[in-house]
Design a protein around this motif. Structure first.
Motif, PDB file in Angstrom:
ATOM      1  N   UNK A  34       0.838  -1.155   0.071  1.00 29.01           N
ATOM      2  CA  UNK A  34      -0.098   0.054   0.107  1.00 29.01           C
ATOM      3  C   UNK A  34       1.026   1.212  -0.161  1.00 29.01           C
ATOM      4  N   UNK A  35       1.883   1.312   0.747  1.00 26.20           N
ATOM      5  CA  UNK A  35       2.777   2.446   1.062  1.00 26.20           C
ATOM      6  C   UNK A  35       3.596   2.618  -0.346  1.00 26.20           C
ATOM      7  N   UNK A  36       4.107   1.434  -1.064  1.00 19.26           N
ATOM      8  CA  UNK A  36       4.658   1.833  -2.287  1.00 19.26           C
ATOM      9  C   UNK A  36       4.057   2.270  -3.377  1.00 19.26           C
ATOM     10  N   UNK A  37       2.629   1.877  -3.298  1.00 18.56           N
ATOM     11  CA  UNK A  37       1.761   2.319  -4.431  1.00 18.56           C
ATOM     12  C   UNK A  37       1.421   3.773  -4.127  1.00 18.56           C
ATOM     13  N   UNK A  38       1.372   4.207  -2.930  1.00 16.89           N
ATOM     14  CA  UNK A  38       1.131   5.778  -2.798  1.00 16.89           C
ATOM     15  C   UNK A  38       2.386   6.422  -3.094  1.00 16.89           C
ATOM     16  N   UNK A  39       3.608   6.000  -2.722  1.00 15.65           N
ATOM     17  CA  UNK A  39       4.883   6.734  -2.766  1.00 15.65           C
ATOM     18  C   UNK A  39       5.250   6.764  -4.149  1.00 15.65           C
ATOM     19  N   UNK A  40       5.316   5.896  -4.988  1.00 12.32           N
ATOM     20  CA  UNK A  40       5.977   5.857  -6.121  1.00 12.32           C
ATOM     21  C   UNK A  40       4.980   6.062  -7.173  1.00 12.32           C
ATOM     22  N   UNK A  41       3.741   5.812  -7.034  1.00 13.91           N
ATOM     23  CA  UNK A  41       2.828   6.040  -8.314  1.00 13.91           C
ATOM     24  C   UNK A  41       2.969   7.479  -9.020  1.00 13.91           C
ATOM     25  N   UNK A  42       3.502   8.498  -8.517  1.00 14.43           N
ATOM     26  CA  UNK A  42       3.597   9.964  -9.141  1.00 14.43           C
ATOM     27  C   UNK A  42       5.052   9.746  -9.931  1.00 14.43           C
ATOM     28  N   UNK A  43       5.688   8.772  -9.758  1.00 18.72           N
ATOM     29  CA  UNK A  43       7.016   9.079 -10.801  1.00 18.72           C
ATOM     30  C   UNK A  43       6.779   9.082 -12.191  1.00 18.72           C
ATOM     31  N   UNK A  44       7.578   9.994 -13.024  1.00 15.95           N
ATOM     32  CA  UNK A  44       7.191  10.682 -14.188  1.00 15.95           C
ATOM     33  C   UNK A  44       7.942  10.128 -15.174  1.00 15.95           C
ATOM     34  N   UNK A  45       7.361   9.706 -16.491  1.00 16.17           N
ATOM     35  CA  UNK A  45       8.356   9.388 -17.485  1.00 16.17           C
ATOM     36  C   UNK A  45       8.779  10.649 -18.136  1.00 16.17           C
ATOM     37  N   UNK A  46      10.144  10.917 -18.491  1.00 18.31           N
ATOM     38  CA  UNK A  46      10.546  11.892 -19.047  1.00 18.31           C
ATOM     39  C   UNK A  46       9.752  12.065 -20.488  1.00 18.31           C
ATOM     40  N   UNK A  47       9.751  13.422 -20.792  1.00 17.56           N
ATOM     41  CA  UNK A  47       9.409  13.556 -22.299  1.00 17.56           C
ATOM     42  C   UNK A  47      10.184  13.261 -23.301  1.00 17.56           C
ATOM     43  N   UNK A  48       9.752  12.652 -24.399  1.00 18.94           N
ATOM     44  CA  UNK A  48      10.677  11.936 -25.429  1.00 18.94           C
ATOM     45  C   UNK A  48      11.779  11.107 -24.700  1.00 18.94           C
ATOM     46  N   UNK A  49      11.217  10.259 -23.729  1.00 17.41           N
ATOM     47  CA  UNK A  49      12.140   9.383 -23.298  1.00 17.41           C
ATOM     48  C   UNK A  49      13.033   8.604 -24.128  1.00 17.41           C
ATOM     49  N   UNK A  50      14.405   8.542 -24.202  1.00 18.08           N
ATOM     50  CA  UNK A  50      15.080   7.474 -25.241  1.00 18.08           C
ATOM     51  C   UNK A  50      14.479   6.100 -24.906  1.00 18.08           C
ATOM     52  N   UNK A  51      14.841   5.300 -26.110  1.00 13.44           N
ATOM     53  CA  UNK A  51      14.783   3.953 -25.734  1.00 13.44           C
ATOM     54  C   UNK A  51      15.939   3.332 -25.184  1.00 13.44           C
ATOM     55  N   UNK A  52      15.586   2.407 -24.134  1.00 10.46           N
ATOM     56  CA  UNK A  52      16.681   1.733 -23.529  1.00 10.46           C
ATOM     57  C   UNK A  52      17.265   0.508 -24.261  1.00 10.46           C
ATOM     58  N   UNK A  53      18.064   0.840 -25.138  1.00 11.75           N
ATOM     59  CA  UNK A  53      18.585  -0.263 -26.216  1.00 11.75           C
ATOM     60  C   UNK A  53      19.496  -1.252 -25.371  1.00 11.75           C
ATOM     61  N   UNK A  54      19.368  -2.553 -25.623  1.00 13.39           N
ATOM     62  CA  UNK A  54      20.146  -3.590 -25.185  1.00 13.39           C
ATOM     63  C   UNK A  54      21.285  -3.748 -25.932  1.00 13.39           C
ATOM     64  N   UNK A  55      22.490  -3.991 -25.463  1.00 11.28           N
ATOM     65  CA  UNK A  55      23.691  -4.245 -26.072  1.00 11.28           C
ATOM     66  C   UNK A  55      24.190  -5.664 -25.640  1.00 11.28           C
ATOM     67  N   UNK A  56      24.943  -6.132 -26.528  1.00 15.65           N
ATOM     68  CA  UNK A  56      25.680  -7.486 -26.417  1.00 15.65           C
ATOM     69  C   UNK A  56      26.976  -7.458 -26.787  1.00 15.65           C
ATOM     70  N   UNK A  57      27.727  -8.668 -26.742  1.00 10.16           N
ATOM     71  CA  UNK A  57      29.095  -8.739 -27.084  1.00 10.16           C
ATOM     72  C   UNK A  57      29.040  -9.790 -28.563  1.00 10.16           C
ATOM     73  N   UNK A  58      29.338  -9.266 -29.458  1.00 10.26           N
ATOM     74  CA  UNK A  58      29.134 -10.396 -30.759  1.00 10.26           C
ATOM     75  C   UNK A  58      30.102 -11.666 -30.716  1.00 10.26           C
ATOM     76  N   UNK A  59      29.733 -12.711 -31.253  1.00 11.39           N
ATOM     77  CA  UNK A  59      30.597 -13.700 -31.295  1.00 11.39           C
ATOM     78  C   UNK A  59      31.245 -13.681 -32.853  1.00 11.39           C
ATOM     79  N   UNK A  60      32.470 -13.597 -33.031  1.00 12.01           N
ATOM     80  CA  UNK A  60      33.229 -13.336 -33.973  1.00 12.01           C
ATOM     81  C   UNK A  60      33.403 -14.743 -34.924  1.00 12.01           C
ATOM     82  N   UNK A  61      33.502 -15.701 -34.118  1.00 15.62           N
ATOM     83  CA  UNK A  61      33.987 -16.992 -34.610  1.00 15.62           C
ATOM     84  C   UNK A  61      35.627 -17.110 -34.826  1.00 15.62           C
ATOM     85  N   UNK A  62      36.196 -16.314 -34.401  1.00 17.67           N
ATOM     86  CA  UNK A  62      37.618 -16.293 -34.585  1.00 17.67           C
ATOM     87  C   UNK A  62      38.248 -16.508 -33.302  1.00 17.67           C
ATOM     88  N   UNK A  63      39.459 -16.725 -33.611  1.00 15.31           N
ATOM     89  CA  UNK A  63      40.570 -16.911 -32.225  1.00 15.31           C
ATOM     90  C   UNK A  63      41.321 -15.851 -32.254  1.00 15.31           C
TER      91      UNK A  63
END
Length: 950
Positions: free
Chosen positions: A253-282
């Protein structure tokens, strides 16, 4: 506050995948127990209440009463250094720092101040970390104070989006972060800068170390940091984890009251996922550094990360854990050879970094023996790949697994709140379901038996392949010309691949540990200590035993013992042999079993016994579950009556010690430590680090004889036993295995060796190291009026001075990342104390910060501490003791130390009342009494370049 790389770039040790469960208890709920469909999704723990607010903010809440009246709160945000632009390098980590320097409801340093008043320690309790992909804040607090609990949630809400990011505070924090960066500089970091791009396959991760760069940290604009905060500290990337002794419904109950007003920023950038490519090389790289003390070689074979989503995935993870355990046992056996091929070696299958797993082989070479060490590691894994493990090896690994799961499941209602957090964090960050205690137990028990030897052996062939393979050599600069190149190493690999390699011979024996069971003795004296819940016994052979049954754990029994004497009874010529006596015997096996056979004999048993010989005492420490308690007592009895000396193990161990010491003095910190000890103790052999030449002074036969001498007479031993037992359960074992120990009735006392620092202080500067960084150690030494009251006052001084030094050197002057004050005191052989202050900084700030530190000392000596800081100390002590009094480890140490110091352990019961004796005047008096200018020793480590500066 720190950054976390979450990867395996230095020496990678084998990782064991640990799970939990117990046989014979009530039938767990969850998936059907008759059949298992490997494609079924892993069930999510229903003991945690989860939810998502309309703004995307997620929460995990679980009631858990261990420890009582405590709760841990974690705020996780999917924001790390990987999201930084080239102009923002290091700002994710810098922002983490700033969360402690002013938020909406706790401006400036009020947050730390408020929590310290509640008994929360900055650094050890209140903390955070920043990694490549996430930043996580942690706050453990008492839950029995509604106002404190409410404010704890408010802290989390402020961290989520309400950092003030005041310009002046930002500028002050630059120095702190730069000093954290400076402290991490050294051989490992310099080499890492060279090899990171290779092992991270030139990915974005190679250029996004969380600590950032000096230029950016010094020069970023205030608005750049604020913009980073606005972009990324937002509810759709955040989760709150709350586990502890709380009302779950009310918390939601307290979490719902306290955190409900957290705002999304205008024009929020996408949270891109990054990874490490496998090259197949040694790939191949050799890097060197003048301060690297050993040659370390790694083979990293990267694979796509294996998901753990289904029952079948989970079963595969269990198979990998068995593989790693089996491989670790093989390499442990290799190190016990009379001429081991390396200092340390091994390999395992485990996680690597974002999106990748890796099969990693590692080896620390003896000087000049890089090929031999590499060949040994690769040959063993080639043996595993060709011939696999044996059925008897797998059977032992499965027994060990079952023991671990059963033991952990037995403690499910005693499980610490903190232990749940990592799983919920992983669910939020990686979207992997969290198994309940019951499902973990049931799945572990059902699946482990279905894993075949062929499947485990197939993992070697699957992961030990010749693609996506990196070979990395890290070595001392002086060895650069002798290091192999890529073509040479490829030749080594080819030769091993074409060689004949015999299968492993798993030699197993099964005979009694003790040839004859000892006859029981009796109890000659008994004293009840109801106020402590302790029974004190004297046995017929003189052994004293203290029993404290507890309900703190369901299946944990801890034992410790001491007897006066130790290495102090032996001459300087025999000191090293005496010092290594317990190591020699402990590594040689016991009774009819050599070390390898003993390990196999103990497989599947939850038991450990370790003898020791210290400077003023000898003894042992042991732990066990109820089922294996007799084995623990047999081992204890065996170290007294049937110890072994294995010369091959001794020779091999000493070879590895020599090899590890060969280049030790290339490390500036080792030289600094040696200089301090040499100055303080006049190069006494008992206070200096061992040299390669001194290793040859250790006589194995004399070490063995000394061990037998120290354990020939049990009549002056005091044994303390704490844990989940009843007196009726444990007394037959005490009488049979402790009361029957040999007793000669000799009277011994550890002598005063007279090894003390000079009476008057001095200053010594050491010039070593390539980096422009310094370390400072300030010490006060002297005679001490030992008493419980005096100890309390010195502890208070330590705590209060820690607070003041952090406020002054870190927060006000931005000159350090960390600074600590530490007090210690001893009753025997002479009443003595030491008090130290330690910090690292840049060379130009050594003197100003030293003046500031000593100024804080002088303020306490002249004016005494502020009452608010005394209150913080008292609150911290009360809150810590509340938890400690429910821990077996605390009582084991407290009781044993009290007996060793010939003190009444009941003093702990009055400790909270005695805290009222800590006053401004009492701390002022203790500071003037012991922090005496004439007794101050100043040791400074400066870079080599500083010695050349006029």
């Amino acid at each position: 506050m720190y950054f976390n790389q979450r990867t395996c770039f230095a020496m990678v040790l084998p990782l064991l995948f640990l799970l939990t469960s117990l046989q014979g208890l009530a039938k767990p709920v969850g998936l059907p127990t008759d059949t298992l469909n490997y494609t079924t999704a892993l069930p999510m723990d229903t003991g945690v209440l989860r939810g998502t607010l309309p703004n995307g903010f997620r929460y995990y809440i679980r009631h858990n009463a261990e420890p009582k009246d405590r709760v841990v709160m974690y705020l996780a945000t999917k924001v790390g250094s990987i999201l930084e632009t080239d102009d923002e390098l290091g700002l994710a980590h810098f922002l983490e720092h700033m969360q402690f320097n002013g938020t909406k409801h706790f401006p400036k340093n009020e947050l730390v101040d408020y929590l310290q008043k509640a008994g929360v320690r900055f650094g050890s309790d209140l903390n955070a970390y920043t990694s490549f992909d996430e930043t996580v804040y942690q706050l453990p607090i008492p839950s029995d104070d509604p106002e404190l609990l409410k404010n704890g949630l408010q802290v989390m809400r402020d961290w989520a989006q309400d950092a003030l990011l005041d310009g002046d505070e930002i500028d002050k924090e630059r120095g702190v972060v730069l000093n954290e960066m400076l402290g991490g500089r050294g051989a490992q970091q310099r080499m890492r800068d060279q090899y990171f791009p290779m092992i991270l396959n030139q990915s974005r991760y190679a250029d996004r170390l969380p600590i950032g760069t000096k230029d950016i940290i010094e020069g970023f604009s205030h608005e750049t940091l604020r913009d980073f905060h606005r972009k990324w500290y937002r509810p759709d990337l955040q989760a709150l984890i709350v586990v502890g002794d709380i009302d779950v419904v009310e918390m939601e109950r307290q979490i719902k009251v306290l955190f409900a007003d957290l705002k999304q920023p205008d024009n929020a950038p996408e949270r891109e996922e990054y990874s490490i490519p496998l090259t197949g090389k040694n790939q191949f790289m050799a890097v060197t550094d003048p301060e690297m003390p050993q040659t370390v070689m790694q083979v990293i074979i990267k694979h796509r990360e294996a998901d753990v989503k289904t029952v079948g995935d989970y079963r595969t993870q269990l198979a990998k854990s068995l593989f790693n355990q089996l491989a670790a046992a093989r390499f442990s056996e290799l190190t016990r050879q009379s001429d081991p091929p390396f200092i340390q070696g091994g390999g395992s299958i485990g996680g690597f970094l974002r999106g990748l797993d890796a099969f990693t082989l590692y080896m620390a070479a003896k000087p000049g023996e890089i090929k031999r060490g590499f060949d040994a590691v690769v040959t063993e894994f080639e043996r595993i790949k060709r011939h696999g493990f044996t059925a008897t090896e797998l059977d032992r690994a499965k027994r060990n697994f079952i023991t671990s799961v059963e033991s952990a499941y037995a403690e499910r209602d005693k499980r610490k709140s903190e232990s749940y957090v990592a799983s919920y964090l992983n669910h939020f960050l990686q979207d992997e379901n969290v198994l309940s205690n019951e499902d973990r137990y049931r799945l572990g028990k059902q699946l482990i038996g279905t894993i075949t030897l062929d499947e485990v052996n197939a993992l070697g062939r699957e992961y030990y392949v010749d693609r996506n393979r990196d070979i990395l050599i890290m070595a001392p600069e002086k060895d650069k010309e002798t290091l192999p190149d890529e073509q040479t190493v490829e030749g080594w690999l080819a030769a091993i691949g074409q060689s004949d390699i015999a299968p492993y011979d798993d030699n197993v024996q099964d005979i009694p540990l003790l040839e004859e069971q000892p006859s029981a003795g009796t109890v000659t004296e008994r004293r009840e200590r109801p106020e402590l819940g302790v029974t004190e016994l004297t046995l017929s052979n003189g052994v004293k035993v203290a029993l404290k049954p507890t309900d703190f754990k369901n299946d944990e029994i801890n034992i410790t013992a001491f007897s006066p004497g130790g290495t102090s009874l032996y001459s300087d010529d025999e000191f090293l042999s005496a010092t290594y006596a317990a190591t020699v015997v402990g590594g040689s096996g016991l009774g009819p079993y050599d070390a390898t056979q003993l390990t196999k004999y103990l497989s599947g048993k939850k038991v450990s016994v370790r003898p020791y010989i210290g400077e003023r005492s000898e003894g042992f420490s042991a732990s066990s579950g109820k089922k294996d308690l007799q084995t623990a007592f047999e081992l204890i009895h065996g170290y007294f009556t049937v110890p072994r000396l294995d010369l091959a193990v001794f020779q091999g161990y000493m070879q590895r010690v020599k090899a590890s010491l060969a280049n030790r003095l290339d490390d500036p910190n080792a030289v600094f430590a040696d200089t301090i000890n040499a100055v303080l103790y006049n190069n006494n052999i008992r206070r200096t680090s061992m040299t390669v030449e001194q290793v040859d002074q250790i006589d194995p036969q004399r070490a063995f004889d000394i061990f037998k001498e120290r354990f020939a007479d049990a009549s002056d031993f005091t044994v303390t036993i704490v844990g989940s037992f009843t007196e009726d359960e444990i007394m037959p074992l005490v009488l049979q295995y402790l009361a029957s120990l040999p007793a000669a009735g000799r009277e011994e006392a550890a002598p005063d060796l007279g090894i003390y620092p000079p009476e008057k202080g001095l200053q010594q500067t050491v010039y070593r190291g390539k980096e422009e960084k310094s370390s400072v150690r300030l010490y006060y030494f002297g005679d001490y009026d030992y008493s419980e009251d005096e100890n309390l006052q010195l502890d208070a001084l330590e705590s209060i001075l820690n607070i003041k030094l952090i406020e002054r050197l870190r927060e006000a002057e931005s000159g350090v990342y960390g600074v600590s004050a530490s007090a210690s005191y001893a009753k025997y052989p002479r009443h003595r104390y030491s008090f130290s202050i330690a910090y690292g900084t840049s060379p130009d700030k050594v003197e100003p910060l030293m003046a500031s530190a000593l100024d804080e000392v002088d303020k306490i000596k002249q004016q005494g501490p502020e009452q608010v800081d005394i209150d913080k100390f008292i609150s911290e002590q009360k809150r810590q003791l509340e938890v400690q009094l429910r821990e077996n480890g605390f009582w084991l140490g407290h009781l044993s130390n009290s007996y060793q110091n010939e003190e009444d352990p009941a003093y702990i019961l009055a400790y909270l009342d005695k805290l009222s004796q800590v006053t401004t005047e009492s701390v002022k008096a203790i500071a003037n009494k012991y922090l005496v200018d004439d007794r101050l020793f100043r040791f400074i480590l400066m870079p080599e370049a500083a010695a050349e500066t006029p």
